[in-house]
Design a protein around this motif. Structure first.
Motif, PDB file in Angstrom:
ATOM      1  N   ALA A 102       0.466  -0.567   7.026  1.00 13.81           N
ATOM      2  CA  ALA A 102       0.231  -1.721   6.162  1.00 13.81           C
ATOM      3  C   ALA A 102      -0.713  -1.339   5.013  1.00 13.81           C
ATOM      4  O   ALA A 102      -0.511  -1.762   3.873  1.00 13.81           O
ATOM      5  N   ALA A 103      -1.734  -0.529   5.310  1.00 17.16           N
ATOM      6  CA  ALA A 103      -2.665  -0.077   4.271  1.00 17.16           C
ATOM      7  C   ALA A 103      -1.945   0.806   3.259  1.00 17.16           C
ATOM      8  O   ALA A 103      -2.134   0.660   2.046  1.00 17.16           O
ATOM      9  N   HIS A 140       0.417   1.203  -2.239  1.00 22.32           N
ATOM     10  CA  HIS A 140       1.615   1.849  -2.786  1.00 22.32           C
ATOM     11  C   HIS A 140       1.612   3.366  -2.571  1.00 22.32           C
ATOM     12  O   HIS A 140       2.116   4.112  -3.407  1.00 22.32           O
ATOM     13  N   LYS A 179       0.151  -1.341   1.073  1.00 21.50           N
ATOM     14  CA  LYS A 179      -0.684  -2.163   0.194  1.00 21.50           C
ATOM     15  C   LYS A 179      -1.136  -1.399  -1.048  1.00 21.50           C
ATOM     16  O   LYS A 179      -1.185  -1.963  -2.144  1.00 21.50           O
TER      17      LYS A 179
END
Length: 74
Positions: free
Chosen positions: A19-20, A25, A23
């Motif tokens: 997810a990080a 890119h 986030k």
């Protein structure tokens, strides 16, 4: 990742790292993280949690509490 009214919301370390990466890119939605990238993100996550711990910020529940939000208060 809906968490509203959830008492059993669980994510894995790998899901947090992915997810990080999404986030910021670092990867596209259809890519997977390579082992080196995942290791780098893992080190960064551990360092971040250690810094928070040193500042007294806890990322786990020590005890249950009820908070009553008030207007214009932080």
């Amino acid at each position: 990742m809906a968490t509203s009214a959830s008492t059993n919301f669980n994510v894995t370390r790998t899901q947090i790292l992915r997810a990080a990466a999404l986030k910021i890119h670092a990867i596209d939605g259809n890519e997977t993280m390579g082992a080196d990238m995942e290791s780098d993100f893992n080190i960064a996550l551990n360092a971040m949690v250690k810094r928070w711990n040193a500042k007294g910020i806890r990322v786990w529940t020590v005890r249950e509490a009820t908070l009553f939000p008030a207007v214009d208060q932080i």
